[in-house]
Design a protein around this motif. Sequence first.
Motif, mmCIF file in Angstrom:
data_model
loop_
_atom_site.group_PDB
_atom_site.id
_atom_site.type_symbol
_atom_site.label_atom_id
_atom_site.label_comp_id
_atom_site.label_asym_id
_atom_site.label_seq_id
_atom_site.Cartn_x
_atom_site.Cartn_y
_atom_site.Cartn_z
ATOM 1 N N ALA A 61 0.864 -1.190 0.000
ATOM 2 C CA ALA A 61 0.000 0.000 0.000
ATOM 3 C C ALA A 61 0.897 1.235 0.000
ATOM 4 N N LEU A 62 1.728 1.338 -1.050
ATOM 5 C CA LEU A 62 2.677 2.455 -1.140
ATOM 6 C C LEU A 62 2.130 3.506 -2.090
ATOM 7 N N GLY A 63 2.675 4.713 -2.022
ATOM 8 C CA GLY A 63 2.205 5.811 -2.854
ATOM 9 C C GLY A 63 2.394 5.493 -4.340
ATOM 10 N N ALA A 64 1.627 6.198 -5.187
ATOM 11 C CA ALA A 64 1.701 5.960 -6.629
ATOM 12 C C ALA A 64 2.856 6.738 -7.261
ATOM 13 N N SER A 65 3.717 7.372 -6.446
ATOM 14 C CA SER A 65 4.847 8.130 -6.973
ATOM 15 C C SER A 65 5.885 7.167 -7.560
ATOM 16 N N VAL A 66 6.842 7.709 -8.322
ATOM 17 C CA VAL A 66 7.911 6.874 -8.894
ATOM 18 C C VAL A 66 8.658 6.174 -7.755
ATOM 19 N N ASP A 67 8.961 6.923 -6.678
ATOM 20 C CA ASP A 67 9.696 6.329 -5.548
ATOM 21 C C ASP A 67 8.898 5.206 -4.886
ATOM 22 N N GLY A 68 7.584 5.420 -4.753
ATOM 23 C CA GLY A 68 6.722 4.402 -4.148
ATOM 24 C C GLY A 68 6.719 3.135 -4.996
ATOM 25 N N GLN A 69 6.647 3.332 -6.313
ATOM 26 C CA GLN A 69 6.612 2.184 -7.226
ATOM 27 C C GLN A 69 7.955 1.449 -7.237
ATOM 28 N N THR A 70 9.066 2.237 -7.219
ATOM 29 C CA THR A 70 10.406 1.621 -7.191
ATOM 30 C C THR A 70 10.561 0.783 -5.930
ATOM 31 N N THR A 71 10.103 1.328 -4.812
ATOM 32 C CA THR A 71 10.190 0.608 -3.539
ATOM 33 C C THR A 71 9.382 -0.682 -3.604
ATOM 34 N N GLY A 72 8.200 -0.599 -4.233
ATOM 35 C CA GLY A 72 7.347 -1.777 -4.376
ATOM 36 C C GLY A 72 8.042 -2.870 -5.190
ATOM 37 N N LEU A 95 -2.433 -2.079 -4.025
ATOM 38 C CA LEU A 95 -3.781 -1.511 -3.971
ATOM 39 C C LEU A 95 -4.248 -1.215 -5.391
ATOM 40 N N ALA A 96 -5.559 -1.309 -5.620
ATOM 41 C CA ALA A 96 -6.113 -0.974 -6.932
ATOM 42 C C ALA A 96 -5.977 0.528 -7.159
ATOM 43 N N LYS A 97 -5.801 0.902 -8.420
ATOM 44 C CA LYS A 97 -5.718 2.332 -8.751
ATOM 45 C C LYS A 97 -6.852 2.668 -9.701
ATOM 46 N N GLY A 98 -7.368 3.860 -9.598
ATOM 47 C CA GLY A 98 -8.414 4.244 -10.537
ATOM 48 C C GLY A 98 -9.361 5.279 -9.991
ATOM 49 N N MET A 99 -10.676 5.060 -10.220
ATOM 50 C CA MET A 99 -11.697 6.051 -9.872
ATOM 51 C C MET A 99 -11.802 6.269 -8.370
#
Length: 199
Positions: free
Chosen positions: A142-153, A170-174
């Motif tokens: 459940a990390l942020g959608a930022s580049v850093d969050g995604q890299t960490t994931g 986590l799901a992303k979207g609406m």
Amino acid sequence: MALVPLPFERLIKRLARLPGLGPRSAQRAALHLLTRPQELADILHILSEVGEQICVCGICGNLGMAERCHICADGVRDGGIICVVEGVDDLWALERSGGYAGVYHVLGGVVNALEGVGPDQLRMKELVARVEAGGVNEVILALGASVDGQTTGHLLAERLKPYGVVVSTLAKGMPVGAEVDYLDEGTLSLALAGRKRVA
Ligand SMILES: [Zn+2]
């Protein structure tokens, strides 16, 4: 003589380093406190109480009042699912949603090359050790959608690969209550990609 007394200036500089406070707001807060001795005494008392009573959970990194936080100590929670969050504020947000019955792991941030935060500064080893110890079926990122969050994931998923646990995000979207034409392109394309069949 200096316009601002030195101890006062030190206080302002220190306050200005707190998240969300710049030099101007730090000066306002310091003046507010120093001209209201009762309020200052209250805050000093609360700070010392917090410093003495609050500790970091030795398992998940949540804040609590014992070596194990109330979530880790709760026998009803599903210890087989670990939700990984950047900070305690994210854990609180997920708890408030009321929709999660597993346990957590607070990373303490995400990797950030510019700020010199690497995997070793985060509680990644501790997470791998928890999974390695067994009994964990799924790790939710459940990390942020930022580049850093995604890299960490991605890093975490790599490190967890040898243990054969399900790693999900986590799901992303609406967002709830949002209008389609108000969404930015990135959110909208993720919402399309993650569409769900309803009939
Ligand atoms: Zn805990």
